[in-house]
Write an enzyme that holds these catalytic residues in place. Sequence first.
Site, short mmCIF file in Angstrom:
data_model
loop_
_atom_site.label_atom_id
_atom_site.label_comp_id
_atom_site.label_asym_id
_atom_site.label_seq_id
_atom_site.Cartn_x
_atom_site.Cartn_y
_atom_site.Cartn_z
N GLU A 165 0.80 -1.23 0.00
CA GLU A 165 0.00 0.00 0.00
C GLU A 165 0.84 1.29 0.00
O GLU A 165 0.86 2.04 0.98
CB GLU A 165 -0.96 0.00 1.18
CG GLU A 165 -1.96 -1.15 1.11
CD GLU A 165 -3.03 -1.10 2.18
OE1 GLU A 165 -4.08 -1.73 1.99
OE2 GLU A 165 -2.83 -0.42 3.21
N GLU A 359 -5.63 -8.45 -0.04
CA GLU A 359 -6.38 -8.14 1.18
C GLU A 359 -7.82 -7.81 0.82
O GLU A 359 -8.08 -7.08 -0.14
CB GLU A 359 -5.81 -6.94 1.95
CG GLU A 359 -4.48 -7.19 2.64
CD GLU A 359 -3.99 -5.96 3.41
OE1 GLU A 359 -4.84 -5.15 3.87
OE2 GLU A 359 -2.76 -5.81 3.54
#
Length: 463
Positions: A165, A359
Amino acid sequence: MTTTFPSDFLWGAATSAYQIEGSLDADGRGRSIWETFAARPGAVEGGGDGSKACDSYRRWREDVELVGELNLTAYRFAIAWARIVPEGTGQIETRGLDHYERILDALLERGVTPVVSLNHWDMPEALMQHGGWAGRATVDAFAEYAEAVADRMGDRVTWWITQNEPWIVQLLGYQLGLHAPGVADLRSSVAAGHHVLLGHGAAADAIHARVPAARVGCTLSLFPCDPVTDDAADVAAAWGSDGYVNRWYLDPLTGRGYPDDMREHYERALGTSLDEIIRDGDADLIGQRSDYLGVNYYSRRVMAAAPVDPKRPFPWQVVPPRHETEYTDGGWEYAPDNLRRLLIRLHDDYPGVPLLITENGAVYGDTPMHDGLVHDNRRIRFIVDHLRAVADAMAAGADVRGYFYWSLMDNFEWALGYRPRFGLTYVDYATGQRTIKDSGRVYADIARTGRLPEVLPTIAPFG
């Protein structure tokens, strides 16, 4: 309607090192930026830190058994950078490598495919002398670390994640200061985000040189951005937000360089060119080094036009949807169809790039009931609805290779401390006891059969 996934589809769950391990002073581990940040008064809700977390550094065998009990065919786990290179550069700590090697071998003995993350936000504190990710020297330090891990584990690991991320690192770590290292400076944030991507390229080169068959990817937190109305200003705001959150990372990773419109937004907000940060040739060091794209999806962003002011450097803002909607206990909109839209968009806009959902998960606060079990029926629905969205996207052509639920277990959720519970497994933080939730048992059945249930399971309490 029954939905069946391909036989080689990866059914997994994910964790990160600092969120579960504890034992921060074990086996020569260096200090990470999260110890320093968590020590700031008020930085973490409830005053928590990762000093114990789920105690997984000591209880790792128990966690590998959980992976087996859940019938997972893959497990995404992170290596703590500060356990391998305690001072950021220089000496390699072999005891740290030994630890992760034991986990790796235990997974392989059970037929579980390991997916190894290198940077899940816990960089060595020593690198802050160079500005952390805001300093370009960290790129070389990250490559050095990747080389050490690939040298030890490359013969047994095929799937690699370099960075987790980049937008969150850039936004929360260096723009807003809400995550470690707690820097609040827009220019530093742009530099940090760029250097994270350069670090991906450098690490990918290091891994590919040692593991020719490796599949190396970067995991992005992606949010579909929808205008709150059809007004042209709101539509432009949604497109700008898409550049800020999504395209600023997708485009360079896929070899297109940074999008011009978002570069103009940054240069206007900073009042200067980005040429000192993004140098000639950098695009070539980032692009076309991803064998797949890691997708972290939680919800969407609904956007409206807004004036620029000192607290808002860009002409947009996140607003609530205009229609009545459902939210998870974490405050995110329940929006499974947007995962289908996102995957199809990635397939259409970036063709030929395989996708791995690294995720997807939700906060629900269910705790053990009188029978000692956790009957989290809302999470069961969340998983089934989102997997059906994945299946629909695959039917439309999206090349999705696997799905990793976040998370294997409840854990330390960064600045939110221990309040949010994402896990398939309930953790009693006082004792460390693990209890598989009903959602975990349903997911285990899906992973075992490769099929979604025809009827949404609801597991009632006993008695």
